[in-house]
Motif scaffolding. Sequence first.
Motif, short mmCIF file in Angstrom:
data_model
loop_
_atom_site.label_atom_id
_atom_site.label_comp_id
_atom_site.label_asym_id
_atom_site.label_seq_id
_atom_site.Cartn_x
_atom_site.Cartn_y
_atom_site.Cartn_z
N ALA A 192 -2.27 -7.14 -12.15
CA ALA A 192 -3.55 -7.54 -11.56
C ALA A 192 -3.85 -6.72 -10.31
O ALA A 192 -4.99 -6.33 -10.07
N THR A 193 -2.85 -6.46 -9.51
CA THR A 193 -3.03 -5.64 -8.32
C THR A 193 -1.84 -4.69 -8.22
O THR A 193 -0.78 -4.92 -8.79
N ALA A 194 -2.06 -3.61 -7.49
CA ALA A 194 -0.99 -2.64 -7.32
C ALA A 194 -0.44 -2.72 -5.91
O ALA A 194 -1.21 -2.76 -4.95
N THR A 195 0.86 -2.78 -5.77
CA THR A 195 1.46 -2.74 -4.45
C THR A 195 1.49 -1.29 -3.98
O THR A 195 1.29 -0.36 -4.76
N ALA A 196 1.75 -1.13 -2.70
CA ALA A 196 1.81 0.23 -2.16
C ALA A 196 2.90 1.05 -2.84
O ALA A 196 2.72 2.23 -3.16
N THR A 197 4.06 0.39 -3.10
CA THR A 197 5.16 1.10 -3.76
C THR A 197 4.78 1.51 -5.17
O THR A 197 5.02 2.65 -5.59
N GLN A 198 4.14 0.59 -5.92
CA GLN A 198 3.71 0.91 -7.27
C GLN A 198 2.70 2.04 -7.27
O GLN A 198 2.73 2.92 -8.14
N HIS A 199 1.81 2.04 -6.28
CA HIS A 199 0.80 3.09 -6.23
C HIS A 199 1.44 4.43 -5.91
O HIS A 199 1.07 5.46 -6.45
N GLN A 200 2.42 4.43 -5.01
CA GLN A 200 3.11 5.68 -4.69
C GLN A 200 3.81 6.21 -5.94
O GLN A 200 3.82 7.42 -6.20
N ASP A 201 4.40 5.31 -6.75
CA ASP A 201 5.03 5.75 -7.99
C ASP A 201 4.00 6.31 -8.95
O ASP A 201 4.27 7.23 -9.72
N MET A 202 2.79 5.73 -8.93
CA MET A 202 1.75 6.15 -9.84
C MET A 202 1.06 7.44 -9.39
O MET A 202 0.39 8.11 -10.16
N SER A 203 1.25 7.81 -8.10
CA SER A 203 0.53 8.97 -7.55
C SER A 203 0.81 10.25 -8.32
O SER A 203 -0.05 11.10 -8.47
N SER A 204 2.03 10.38 -8.84
CA SER A 204 2.38 11.60 -9.56
C SER A 204 1.60 11.75 -10.86
O SER A 204 1.44 12.85 -11.37
N SER A 205 1.10 10.62 -11.41
CA SER A 205 0.36 10.69 -12.66
C SER A 205 -1.15 10.78 -12.45
O SER A 205 -1.90 10.95 -13.40
N ILE A 206 -1.61 10.65 -11.21
CA ILE A 206 -3.05 10.73 -10.92
C ILE A 206 -3.49 12.18 -10.95
O ILE A 206 -2.96 13.02 -10.23
N SER A 207 -4.46 12.48 -11.81
CA SER A 207 -4.91 13.86 -11.95
C SER A 207 -5.79 14.29 -10.80
O SER A 207 -5.75 15.44 -10.36
N HIS A 208 -6.59 13.37 -10.30
CA HIS A 208 -7.40 13.72 -9.14
C HIS A 208 -7.78 12.48 -8.35
O HIS A 208 -7.92 11.40 -8.90
N SER A 209 -7.89 12.68 -7.05
CA SER A 209 -8.31 11.63 -6.14
C SER A 209 -9.63 12.06 -5.51
O SER A 209 -9.81 13.22 -5.16
N ILE A 210 -10.53 11.09 -5.35
CA ILE A 210 -11.80 11.34 -4.68
C ILE A 210 -11.77 10.54 -3.39
O ILE A 210 -11.68 9.31 -3.41
N VAL A 211 -11.84 11.23 -2.26
CA VAL A 211 -11.83 10.58 -0.96
C VAL A 211 -13.26 10.49 -0.46
O VAL A 211 -13.93 11.52 -0.29
#
Length: 448
Positions: free
Chosen positions: A73-92
């Motif tokens: 349902a929600t992503a923790t900071a740790t889970q998001h950091q683990d997921m960062s390697s699979s993110i193709s692009h980020s829009i800031v």
Amino acid sequence: MLCPLLLSPIILLLTTVIDLANATSGTASSSWKQWSCDELTPNLCELQVESGSVTIQSIPVKYWRYTRRTTNATATATQHQDMSSSISHSIVALHGGPGWPHSYLLPLRQLACRGDTAEVIFYDQAGCGESVNIPPNQVNDTTAAAAAATNTTTTKAVKDHYPHLLEPKYYSEIELPTLINHWKLHNYHILGHSWGTILAQLFALNTAKNNITKGSKLQSLILSGPISDAKKYIAAQWNENDGNNLASLPPFIQGRIHALDEEKAYDTPEYEAIDAVLSTFFTMRTAPPPDCFSTSANGFNKEIYVGMQGASEFTVRLPELTIPVLLTHGKFDTMRPSTVKTMQNQIKRSERVFFPHSGHVSMIDDPGLMNDAVASFIHRVENGLEVGMNVEVVAADNDVNVEEGVKVKSVSSCSLTWIKVVTAFLAGWMIGELKIGRRMNGNGYTSL
């Protein structure tokens, strides 16, 4: 940096938003209170958000990272950091103002629905929204009694306690690089709106160019309602050839605006009444305003907005940008076509998209068209496809007559239709600049 003539309407709009909320909250005859930004955003999927903050020069700067919802349902900071390697692009996303927090940009969250490996990141710049640790217009102990006696505030919270918040360099050289390093971004795009486009340009020309961010690469800029020269911006408001601006108003109204401006009578009832009307012409045409705009209004920091100092005349440096740049603006935008075209002509790899329904806040007035145009641009940048050289396109949900008498179909989703149209015209013209689009201008009254 910004003329008072162009400042006060956003303050009036803030008052209008608050008055509207108060008026509707007590209405018993209807359950409707306000539109939500979710309902005005086409094709919005289920999203998950990770929020956090980074303390920068003693102020906690709050951020939100949106991705398509997974099984959690929600992503923790740790889970998001683990997921960062699979993110193709980020829009800031960089909000406007300065001092006008991010919530009004939330229709841009839909860009995170364009794939399982995309994310959109928002943050409130220090001193506004949820990135504050001081009350507005704070007074110190030695002046509190005098301030109370005269019913005035003698010491400003920002100026006296956080003067760096009035310097553009803080936002482009300290705050944004600190956040990018904290997020551990790899490949990312920056989308700035209004004042956020100045911040984006400063960051790209100085900070990113000098590799201050660690192990990350800025791939493109998207500048919505952009400005790089304040003098040209102000002059364009009165340029009769630009259309749909202050010069298009009835002669009597123009005369009253000029007279009040010469007298600097910005706090008079007459000036405020004019502002209240013109804001719905040129700033945001979706009226009454939706909830995300009201949230931004409630977190607005007027002291930063009025007090920001610093030059914005750096058009001469735009040729230094080597990354692809997308410029967007609305038909009724405060950023007039002549102003945006001047910028486009200085940037080597640039495209310009024009939205037919919107004022300055295109992500609310034309959310579907804007998200489609941004997604198409990022798709081509990410996949090494051709990005135009001085290309202009009219984004439309119906056929639109364009300058040379050609019709351009809708800019839809991330399909290759848009790319084929642009490529076909480029081949036909065989010149570096393609001029598609009727100069149906936008105009503007206030910066956001």
